[in-house]
Design an enzyme around this catalytic site. Structure first.
Site, mmCIF file in Angstrom:
data_model
loop_
_atom_site.group_PDB
_atom_site.id
_atom_site.type_symbol
_atom_site.label_atom_id
_atom_site.label_comp_id
_atom_site.label_asym_id
_atom_site.label_seq_id
_atom_site.Cartn_x
_atom_site.Cartn_y
_atom_site.Cartn_z
ATOM 1 N N ASP A 1 0.819 -1.208 0.000
ATOM 2 C CA ASP A 1 0.000 0.000 0.000
ATOM 3 C C ASP A 1 0.853 1.258 0.000
ATOM 4 O O ASP A 1 0.393 2.323 -0.435
ATOM 5 C CB ASP A 1 -0.928 0.002 1.216
ATOM 6 C CG ASP A 1 -2.128 -0.905 1.010
ATOM 7 O OD1 ASP A 1 -2.239 -1.507 -0.067
ATOM 8 O OD2 ASP A 1 -2.951 -1.012 1.939
ATOM 9 N N CYS B 1 2.376 -8.269 5.804
ATOM 10 C CA CYS B 1 1.914 -6.910 5.524
ATOM 11 C C CYS B 1 0.411 -6.775 5.314
ATOM 12 O O CYS B 1 -0.355 -7.699 5.506
ATOM 13 C CB CYS B 1 2.705 -6.336 4.362
ATOM 14 S SG CYS B 1 4.343 -5.751 4.886
ATOM 15 N N ASP B 2 0.028 -5.590 4.854
ATOM 16 C CA ASP B 2 -1.339 -5.068 4.934
ATOM 17 C C ASP B 2 -2.415 -5.973 4.341
ATOM 18 O O ASP B 2 -3.519 -6.051 4.870
ATOM 19 C CB ASP B 2 -1.421 -3.716 4.224
ATOM 20 C CG ASP B 2 -0.654 -2.633 4.939
ATOM 21 O OD1 ASP B 2 0.307 -2.961 5.638
ATOM 22 O OD2 ASP B 2 -1.000 -1.456 4.778
ATOM 23 N N LYS B 3 -2.173 -6.606 3.222
ATOM 24 C CA LYS B 3 -3.191 -7.434 2.581
ATOM 25 C C LYS B 3 -2.810 -8.911 2.595
ATOM 26 O O LYS B 3 -3.669 -9.776 2.752
ATOM 27 C CB LYS B 3 -3.420 -6.973 1.130
ATOM 28 C CG LYS B 3 -3.870 -5.525 1.026
ATOM 29 C CD LYS B 3 -5.132 -5.273 1.811
ATOM 30 C CE LYS B 3 -5.494 -3.807 1.867
ATOM 31 N NZ LYS B 3 -4.486 -2.960 2.503
ATOM 32 N N CYS C 1 6.471 -2.044 8.191
ATOM 33 C CA CYS C 1 6.893 -0.692 8.563
ATOM 34 C C CYS C 1 7.033 -0.525 10.074
ATOM 35 O O CYS C 1 6.505 -1.299 10.861
ATOM 36 C CB CYS C 1 5.894 0.325 8.022
ATOM 37 S SG CYS C 1 5.861 0.398 6.220
ATOM 38 N N GLU D 1 -7.051 3.349 -0.204
ATOM 39 C CA GLU D 1 -6.452 3.926 1.000
ATOM 40 C C GLU D 1 -5.831 5.266 0.616
ATOM 41 O O GLU D 1 -5.094 5.342 -0.365
ATOM 42 C CB GLU D 1 -5.393 2.969 1.538
ATOM 43 C CG GLU D 1 -4.751 3.396 2.823
ATOM 44 C CD GLU D 1 -3.712 2.388 3.285
ATOM 45 O OE1 GLU D 1 -4.110 1.379 3.890
ATOM 46 O OE2 GLU D 1 -2.517 2.598 3.023
ATOM 47 N N SER E 1 -4.935 4.575 5.905
ATOM 48 C CA SER E 1 -3.806 3.783 6.384
ATOM 49 C C SER E 1 -3.792 3.804 7.896
ATOM 50 O O SER E 1 -4.230 4.766 8.536
ATOM 51 C CB SER E 1 -2.500 4.376 5.854
ATOM 52 O OG SER E 1 -1.390 3.850 6.548
#
Length: 647
Positions: free
Chosen positions: A114, A156-158, A227, A505, A531
């Protein structure tokens, strides 16, 4: 057309094949499917010792991306650091399984970033990818019919929510999640959240080109991991542990380091033990596990994207999906006790949260407060209560917390606090769900992210200002950079929900506003999502979205918007209250909105892929964003059947 040095006469047509014999029996030949038998042939064809080929088969799925040389240098880059090193976890788990006479298999479905796709058309595929990846991962699991357990490695995010959705659907099959960890802070630089604002800050002449180039170069201080802030990636890792899907103190480990690799070895042993105990995913993922995850999310002050992912995990596990009222109830009773980027007040990095004790340390406080169901079974094969008892007296806990104090001069009790200490530091609960004439079906705001100087004595944020309406993210960014948005405005971004832009996002918008000297005095309303690192008075998930007839799609420039967020009681409202020439009472405002037609310039993103359009239609039929953006097959097929019956 040809390589000059290629020896064309060296092309072979036969090879001797592996030596030895498959350890098969007459009964196997008579009763086993041909696929099982041929699978053994392929296993030894790939180099596995025929004598060991009948060991317990464990599938290791990951989101690995890129191609690394043996020394770690890049041959082909991955999409992001979060999946760049997870292959090392796969290898470590596989070696441990082999040493225990199991037969490891590995497959992968890589994931996007992202951060890389912010402000680009790549974001139109971000959230829809999660569902697609979960489908692929489930298909990969079923495509090894002889598997006896599954390890999932993701960061991570997804990719991580997709992996949890896949594991959640495994029923009686033993499964363990190995979180991919986090990257380290640069010794002298900016974190990966702040560095994403260098464009906006340069446009406002706050930084030089040289500074932007230097900070941009060193922000990702180590090559692997999610991150450094408690965004969606880090929050998802913590949630995996809270669900009982990951081993104690495995979330947020520093990528590439021995303590990170150790989690892979322990997870390999755990999945085999679960098989011995006949404990499957359905025994771990229960209603109690979902509730515990929501409680831990509130205590961490995690990303609002988990409001999409936790219901999706519950749905995959065939459990009831939590709704907004459930989240609100949890956030009212659970104190936020973690001080981490971007929520503050001191903004510790995720690796520092790990050293302070991570998820199990937070859960110790929650257990003392009676907020957890500690009878829940975890992938240790034991109850959560047993795991927390181990953590409380473990050498790991005491040494790592001491190390944080000695290494960084940080008191671990300032990172993960007792509730009374957290309250004295001004930490408040996180998630609030404003409603009103602009969000009749709801919206969400991370209320802790509002600048504390804007909070009244009664604990409320109040803002009334003129709307500046944009139908594309690019137009909003141009206005921010060029002075088109000023203090007191309410920036309204529409056509960014599922049907408009795949529920993109919009961190670049919120980050750019944060970088402005007056940015805290600008509120944001949108049908998009944020985010986990976003800050400010940002209200997202506004429903219905503009392209589904939502009232937000009727707003015009200059309309007066009133926002009230009660951070103590977690109540909020977002209302249209005037049209630039006069203010309305509630009745007048409702009549004015009802009389208006939607804006004439509403349209989906011109590059919206057909894949995302299909995703948006399917999730709308499955409960929409408040249902977790899932594919509810029963609901979809029922609607299709009704449609067919009318033709």
């Amino acid at each position: 057309m040809e390589s000059e040095s290629l020896d064309l006469s060296a092309v072979a047509t036969h090879a001797p094949g592996p030596s030895g014999q498959l350890p098969i029996t007459a009964e196997m030949l008579l009763t086993q499917p041909s696929g099982n038998l041929f699978g053994l042939s392929m296993n030894v064809g790939m180099g596995w010792n025929p004598a060991n080929v009948l060991g317990s088969e464990v599938l290791i799925l990951s989101t690995h991306g890129g191609v690394r040389a043996p020394d770690g240098s890049p041959i082909a880059l991955g999409f992001h650091t979060g999946h760049w090193e997870v292959g090392l976890l796969v290898a470590e788990a596989a070696r441990e399984l082999s040493s225990l006479n199991a037969v490891p298999f590995a497959g992968a479905c890589t994931d996007p970033c992202d951060g890389r796709t912010q402000g680009t058309t790549g974001m139109l595929d971000s959230l829809p990818f999660r569902n697609d990846a979960a489908v692929v991962l489930r298909r990969l699991m079923r495509s090894l019919p002889t598997r006896t357990g599954v390890l999932g490695v993701a960061t991570c995010d997804k990719g991580l929510p997709a992996m949890m959705m896949a594991l959640a659907s495994s029923g009686s099959l033993p499964t363990v999640l190995i979180p991919g960890g986090v990257t380290l802070l640069p010794e002298n630089g900016e974190d990966a959240g702040k560095v994403q604002t260098i464009g906006a800050r340069f446009a406002q002449q706050q930084i030089t080109l040289e500074y932007a180039a230097e900070m941009g170069c060193r922000a990702c201080a180590t090559p692997g991991g999610g991150c450094q802030f408690l965004g969606t990636a880090a929050t998802s890792q913590v949630i995996a542990e809270a669900l009982g899907l990951a081993l104690p103190h495995s979330a947020l480990a520093p990528s590439g380091q021995p303590i990170w690799l150790d989690a892979a070895r322990r997870s390999a042993r755990a999945v085999l033990r679960l098989g011995q105990l006949k404990i499957g995913a359905r025994d771990v993922l229960t209603s109690a596990a979902i509730e515990n995850a929501m409680v831990v999310h509130a205590a961490f002050g995690g990303s609002t994207n988990l409001l999409l992912h936790v219901p999706a995990i519950a749905h995959a596990a065939k459990l009831s999906r939590p709704v907004a009222a459930d989240w609100a109830a949890v956030n009212r009773k659970v104190p936020r006790i973690v001080d981490a980027l971007p929520n503050g007040p001191r903004n510790y990095a995720t690796v520092q949260v790990f050293l302070a004790g991570g998820a199990p340390e937070v859960m110790l406080h929650l257990r003392r407060a009676g907020l957890l169901d500690t009878s829940a079974i975890t992938v240790t094969g034991e109850t959560l209560d047993t795991g927390l008892n181990w953590w409380k007296d473990s050498e790991r806990r005491h040494r790592l917390r001491k190390h944080l104090l000695e290494k960084d001069g940080i008191d671990p009790d300032d990172v993960i606090m007792a509730p009374d200490r957290a309250r004295s530091r001004g930490l408040t609960s996180t998630v609030c769900f404003p409603i009103g004439n602009l969000a009749p079906e709801g919206s969400v705001i991370k209320s802790t992210s509002i600048d504390p100087t804007l909070i009244d004595e009664d604990g409320s944020y109040r803002h009334t200002g003129p709307a500046k309406v944009f139908v594309t993210e690019a137009a909003a960014m141009r206005a921010i950079k060029n002075g088109g948005v000023v203090a007191g405005d309410v920036l309204v971004l529409v056509c960014s929900g599922p049907a408009g832009a795949g529920m993109q996002e919009i961190y670049q918008v919120t980050a750019a506003l944060k970088a402005l000297p007056f940015g805290k005095h600008v509120a944001v309303l949108t049908d998009a999502r944020f985010s986990g690192v976003s800050t400010g008075a940002c209200i997202g998930h506004i429903s219905p979205e503009a392209l589904a007839g939502g009232q937000i799609g009727k707003l015009l420039d200059g309309d007066q918007i009133e926002i009230v967020i009660d951070r103590k009681n977690l109540n909020g409202s977002v209302n249209f209250v005037g049209n630039g020439t006069r203010l309305f009472n509630a009745n007048e405002a409702a009549l004015e909105l009802a009389a208006r037609a939607p804006r004439s310039d509403l349209h989906p993103h011109p590059d919206l892929p057909d894949d995302t359009r299909l995703w948006a239609a399917l999730v709308q039929a499955s409960g929409g964003i408040w249902g977790g953006c899932v594919y509810d097959v029963d609901a979809i097929t029922s609607l299709l059947a009704k449609g067919l019956s009318t033709n």
